[in-house]
Write an enzyme that holds these catalytic residues in place. Structure first.
Site, PDB file in Angstrom:
ATOM      1  N   PHE A 251      20.694  88.339   7.750  1.00  0.00           N
ATOM      2  CA  PHE A 251      21.221  87.486   8.821  1.00  0.00           C
ATOM      3  C   PHE A 251      20.356  86.250   8.959  1.00  0.00           C
ATOM      4  O   PHE A 251      19.143  86.354   9.105  1.00  0.00           O
ATOM      5  CB  PHE A 251      21.286  88.222  10.160  1.00  0.00           C
ATOM      6  CG  PHE A 251      21.888  87.366  11.250  1.00  0.00           C
ATOM      7  CD1 PHE A 251      23.257  87.192  11.330  1.00  0.00           C
ATOM      8  CD2 PHE A 251      21.079  86.705  12.155  1.00  0.00           C
ATOM      9  CE1 PHE A 251      23.819  86.365  12.308  1.00  0.00           C
ATOM     10  CE2 PHE A 251      21.625  85.876  13.141  1.00  0.00           C
ATOM     11  CZ  PHE A 251      22.996  85.720  13.216  1.00  0.00           C
TER      12      PHE A 251
ATOM     13  N   ASP B 125      12.548  84.403   6.188  1.00  0.00           N
ATOM     14  CA  ASP B 125      13.092  84.211   7.529  1.00  0.00           C
ATOM     15  C   ASP B 125      12.367  85.194   8.440  1.00  0.00           C
ATOM     16  O   ASP B 125      12.650  86.382   8.421  1.00  0.00           O
ATOM     17  CB  ASP B 125      14.609  84.457   7.489  1.00  0.00           C
ATOM     18  CG  ASP B 125      15.260  84.356   8.865  1.00  0.00           C
ATOM     19  OD1 ASP B 125      14.539  84.453   9.872  1.00  0.00           O
ATOM     20  OD2 ASP B 125      16.497  84.209   8.916  1.00  0.00           O
TER      21      ASP B 125
ATOM     22  N   LYS C 192      13.085  82.651  17.733  1.00  0.00           N
ATOM     23  CA  LYS C 192      13.054  83.685  18.776  1.00  0.00           C
ATOM     24  C   LYS C 192      11.795  83.688  19.662  1.00  0.00           C
ATOM     25  O   LYS C 192      11.759  82.976  20.639  1.00  0.00           O
ATOM     26  CB  LYS C 192      13.323  85.052  18.143  1.00  0.00           C
ATOM     27  CG  LYS C 192      14.787  85.129  17.648  1.00  0.00           C
ATOM     28  CD  LYS C 192      15.310  86.536  17.557  1.00  0.00           C
ATOM     29  CE  LYS C 192      16.827  86.544  17.458  1.00  0.00           C
ATOM     30  NZ  LYS C 192      17.328  86.452  16.090  1.00  0.00           N
TER      31      LYS C 192
HETATM   32  C1  LIG Z   1      18.271  85.519  15.402  1.00  0.00           C
HETATM   33  C2  LIG Z   1      18.060  85.257  13.985  1.00  0.00           C
HETATM   34  C3  LIG Z   1      18.480  84.059  13.388  1.00  0.00           C
HETATM   35  C4  LIG Z   1      19.265  83.017  14.142  1.00  0.00           C
HETATM   36  O1  LIG Z   1      18.561  82.438  15.190  1.00  0.00           O
HETATM   37  P1  LIG Z   1      19.364  81.537  16.248  1.00  0.00           P
HETATM   38  O2  LIG Z   1      18.278  81.022  17.145  1.00  0.00           O
HETATM   39  O3  LIG Z   1      20.325  82.435  16.929  1.00  0.00           O
HETATM   40  O4  LIG Z   1      20.039  80.462  15.496  1.00  0.00           O
HETATM   41  C5  LIG Z   1      18.198  83.863  12.059  1.00  0.00           C
HETATM   42  N1  LIG Z   1      17.541  84.782  11.341  1.00  0.00           N
HETATM   43  C6  LIG Z   1      17.124  85.928  11.885  1.00  0.00           C
HETATM   44  C7  LIG Z   1      16.371  86.913  11.039  1.00  0.00           C
HETATM   45  C8  LIG Z   1      17.374  86.225  13.210  1.00  0.00           C
HETATM   46  O5  LIG Z   1      16.990  87.399  13.732  1.00  0.00           O
END
Ligand SMILES: *Cc1c(COP(=O)(O)O)cnc(C)c1O
Length: 397
Positions: free
Chosen positions: A136, A221, A250
């Protein structure tokens, strides 16, 4: 549902695009506790989906935001932003010399990480990024393309090009996805939304070696795993594999919107003024909050605490496996824990909420726990009791 919550739900129906299905209406929080509009108290094991590393309303974070808001809440990137560069300095210290670019969200940070990777590969005509099934990376159009999940892409096609998919923890599938256009491999050290699936150590090492051998960048990420969530500032620190570029969001902004790309200086220095940018990126309030988050994590020993609290949570959940065979597995690292259940994870989340514990799902069969890094032993103990009672309610004879 109470009248007050019901009223808000009606307003949602009328005025908001139907993109979310929220449960309760929270009005205040302190530490690991939150209160809803009908005065029901909960232990919050979601911390705003991993955004509140120091819990709700940590005094140091709140004070940093308030003080900055009083003097200069925004200034644009036309002018020097002291908080932004101090935060970059702190992140450089923590990452071993990486340079920062600030954005407003996780997806935006990832977009910019991909842009930088493409820039690096541009002369050689390389631009394709390998990402992973069940990963994700956010909801912008390009990050939908990077997110190899049907439910994220369906209805929005055609997807932007430049991504290829491999299977997580399957090195051969990565090898098979590489071609002459490949510029980078991008992964989460632990797949969060995909079901709290940690990368095997050997797989990560294999990907890193493969990237070296083929001249590819390794992108991580760390939006969910970063900022102490797994017991170190960045999850990669515990793997022995260092990415060339990585993203944070986050928990970085202490509850305010803030994302960051961290890059090896030689890659970062390919950029020139005007190539990347965003109006709000590095907002002084958000950066002040981030500095307070880093200071708090260090001063209060929250990395160590995330490990011990993580053990406590994990052991507590594992103990429940003896009573409830419906729990198939407990996995994760630090305070990013997934409990795999046979049936619906949402059913468990709903039942826990009714009992006074907030947790969330990660896919259909995984209940995800992301408490604040400073959750007390006592709060966690109480939460585990409520989770036990909720499982009894659901699974008991
Ligand atoms: C939450 C998340 C995102 C997206 O972040 P947003 O601030 O909602 O755009 C991307 N990668 C990972 C691993 C996430 O947990």
């Amino acid at each position: 549902m109470s009248n007050k919550t019901d009223d808000i739900a009606k307003l949602y129906d009328q005025y908001l695009m139907p993109t979310y299905s929220p449960a309760v209406a929270l009005v205040s929080g302190a530490g690991s506790k939150v209160v809803d509009i009908d005065n029901m108290q909960y232990i919050d094991l979601t911390s705003g989906i991993a955004c509140l590393a120091c819990g709700h309303c940590h005094p140091a974070v709140t004070e940093a935001i308030v003080n900055q808001a009083k003097v200069l809440p925004h200034l644009s990137n036309l002018y020097y932003n002291t908080n932004m560069v101090l935060l970059a300095q702190a992140l450089s210290r923590l990452s071993g010399g990486y340079k920062a670019f600030f954005a407003n969200s996780g997806a935006e940070a990832n977009e910019n990480m991909i842009k930088l990777a493409r820039l690096w590969g541009h002369e050689k005509g390389k631009y394709e990024v390998i990402t992973f099934n069940k990963g994700f990376h956010g909801r912008t159009l390009a990050m939908c393309a990077a997110t190899a999940q049907d439910k994220i892409q369906k209805g929005f096609d055609p997807m932007p090009t430049g991504f290829a998919y491999a299977d997580y923890n399957d090195l051969d599938s990565v090898k098979a996805a590489i071609n002459e256009k490949t510029v980078a491999v991008m992964l989460e050290p632990i797949q969060g939304e995909g079901g709290v699936i940690p990368a095997d150590e050997a797989f990560l090492k294999g990907v890193a070696d493969l990237c070296k051998e083929k001249g590819l960048l390794l992108l991580m990420d760390e939006i969910q795993t970063g900022m102490g969530r797994t017991g170190s500032f960045f999850a990669w620190e515990q793997t022995g594999v260092k990415p060339d570029l990585f993203t944070l969001a986050k928990a970085l902004g202490g509850g305010l919107p803030l994302g960051a790309v961290l890059a090896r200086p030689d890659i970062a220095d390919l950029l020139h003024p005007g190539m990347l940018g965003t109006t709000f990126g590095g907002n002084p309030c958000a950066c002040a909050a981030a500095l307070a988050v880093i200071t708090t994590i260090e001063k209060e020993g929250l990395l160590e605490h995330a490990k011990t609290a993580g053990e406590q949570l994990r052991e507590g959940l594992e103990a429940l496996m003896d009573t409830y065979p419906q729990i198939l597995e407990v996995r994760g690292r630090g305070l990013l824990i997934g409990m795999v259940v046979e049936g619906s994870a949402k059913e468990v989340v709903d039942s826990c909420r009714m009992g006074g514990v907030l947790c969330c799902t990660a896919g259909e069969h995984v209940v995800r726990f992301l408490p604040p890094l400073n959750i007390s032993e006592k709060d966690l103990e109480e939460a585990l009791e409520i989770i036990g009672d909720s499982l009894e309610e659901l699974y008991g004879e």
